[in-house]
Design a protein around this motif. Sequence first.
Motif, PDB file in Angstrom:
ATOM      1  N   GLU A 145     -19.388  -1.906  47.544  1.00  0.00           N
ATOM      2  CA  GLU A 145     -19.257  -0.465  47.778  1.00  0.00           C
ATOM      3  C   GLU A 145     -17.913  -0.087  48.377  1.00  0.00           C
ATOM      4  N   ILE A 146     -17.419  -0.860  49.315  1.00  0.00           N
ATOM      5  CA  ILE A 146     -16.197  -0.483  50.036  1.00  0.00           C
ATOM      6  C   ILE A 146     -14.944  -0.990  49.331  1.00  0.00           C
ATOM      7  N   CYS A 147     -14.949  -2.254  48.925  1.00  0.00           N
ATOM      8  CA  CYS A 147     -13.749  -2.858  48.338  1.00  0.00           C
ATOM      9  C   CYS A 147     -13.730  -2.793  46.820  1.00  0.00           C
ATOM     10  N   SER A 148     -14.740  -2.231  46.210  1.00  0.00           N
ATOM     11  CA  SER A 148     -14.837  -2.075  44.752  1.00  0.00           C
ATOM     12  C   SER A 148     -14.792  -3.411  44.013  1.00  0.00           C
ATOM     13  N   LEU A 149     -15.343  -4.462  44.628  1.00  0.00           N
ATOM     14  CA  LEU A 149     -15.476  -5.734  43.941  1.00  0.00           C
ATOM     15  C   LEU A 149     -16.711  -5.661  43.044  1.00  0.00           C
ATOM     16  N   ASP A 150     -16.670  -6.357  41.915  1.00  0.00           N
ATOM     17  CA  ASP A 150     -17.891  -6.374  41.105  1.00  0.00           C
ATOM     18  C   ASP A 150     -18.887  -7.341  41.755  1.00  0.00           C
ATOM     19  N   ASP A 151     -20.103  -7.352  41.267  1.00  0.00           N
ATOM     20  CA  ASP A 151     -21.169  -8.116  41.911  1.00  0.00           C
ATOM     21  C   ASP A 151     -20.843  -9.608  41.995  1.00  0.00           C
ATOM     22  N   GLY A 152     -20.277 -10.162  40.933  1.00  0.00           N
ATOM     23  CA  GLY A 152     -19.953 -11.590  40.926  1.00  0.00           C
ATOM     24  C   GLY A 152     -18.880 -11.948  41.934  1.00  0.00           C
ATOM     25  N   GLU A 153     -17.812 -11.143  42.000  1.00  0.00           N
ATOM     26  CA  GLU A 153     -16.734 -11.398  42.958  1.00  0.00           C
ATOM     27  C   GLU A 153     -17.242 -11.264  44.388  1.00  0.00           C
ATOM     28  N   ALA A 154     -18.031 -10.216  44.635  1.00  0.00           N
ATOM     29  CA  ALA A 154     -18.566 -10.005  45.979  1.00  0.00           C
ATOM     30  C   ALA A 154     -19.460 -11.171  46.393  1.00  0.00           C
ATOM     31  N   TYR A 155     -20.278 -11.664  45.465  1.00  0.00           N
ATOM     32  CA  TYR A 155     -21.150 -12.796  45.760  1.00  0.00           C
ATOM     33  C   TYR A 155     -20.328 -14.055  46.057  1.00  0.00           C
ATOM     34  N   ASN A 156     -19.276 -14.310  45.270  1.00  0.00           N
ATOM     35  CA  ASN A 156     -18.431 -15.483  45.493  1.00  0.00           C
ATOM     36  C   ASN A 156     -17.709 -15.426  46.845  1.00  0.00           C
ATOM     37  N   VAL A 157     -17.179 -14.256  47.202  1.00  0.00           N
ATOM     38  CA  VAL A 157     -16.496 -14.103  48.487  1.00  0.00           C
ATOM     39  C   VAL A 157     -17.490 -14.315  49.619  1.00  0.00           C
ATOM     40  N   MET A 158     -18.667 -13.711  49.494  1.00  0.00           N
ATOM     41  CA  MET A 158     -19.684 -13.845  50.531  1.00  0.00           C
ATOM     42  C   MET A 158     -20.119 -15.302  50.688  1.00  0.00           C
ATOM     43  N   MET A 159     -20.338 -16.014  49.582  1.00  0.00           N
ATOM     44  CA  MET A 159     -20.785 -17.402  49.650  1.00  0.00           C
ATOM     45  C   MET A 159     -19.696 -18.315  50.225  1.00  0.00           C
ATOM     46  N   LYS A 160     -18.435 -18.054  49.888  1.00  0.00           N
ATOM     47  CA  LYS A 160     -17.349 -18.864  50.449  1.00  0.00           C
ATOM     48  C   LYS A 160     -17.276 -18.668  51.955  1.00  0.00           C
ATOM     49  N   ALA A 161     -17.405 -17.416  52.413  1.00  0.00           N
ATOM     50  CA  ALA A 161     -17.400 -17.152  53.857  1.00  0.00           C
ATOM     51  C   ALA A 161     -18.607 -17.805  54.516  1.00  0.00           C
TER      52      ALA A 161
END
Length: 156
Positions: free
Chosen positions: A101-117
């Motif tokens: 919602e905030i950074c306009s990442l698509d679902d896959g990118e957001a999931y990858n960033v979240m999982m890496k963190a």
Amino acid sequence: MFSIIKLIIFAAISLSASAFVSQGARPAWRSIPMHNVEVQKASTTTLHMAVAAPSPVKKDQKQAVDENDTDEQDAKDRGWLVRLYNDPMNKREFVARCLTEICSLDDGEAYNVMMKAHQVGIAVIGNYHREMAELYKMRLSGEGLFIDMVPADDEE
């Protein structure tokens, strides 16, 4: 308190009484003769502003450049990294939804960033201009996420 109300009522009555005076009659306060009253007219003075012409710049003349200016310019050119840290308080779905919602990442990118963190402890959301990086940092921090931003050349 009561005397203040009486004073206000008296002032209102005296002002409204003068509104009902017929056109031919003069109110009592206007019947007092006024002598030696001078009325000054507003002056109509025109102001002129002098502007100095800019001095010509010689092509041979070099400007002194500060080292801090070049470092800041380079950092601005390379961009700013917005980084997400793992935190035990927020659910993974919430973090991924904030990133979309905030950074306009698509679902896959957001999931990858979240999982890496989540797995490594830190993840880079993206490389942005300074103003955009500050905006994302402020909004994501407002949602309760642990965020920081660093110049792109400071990445380990």
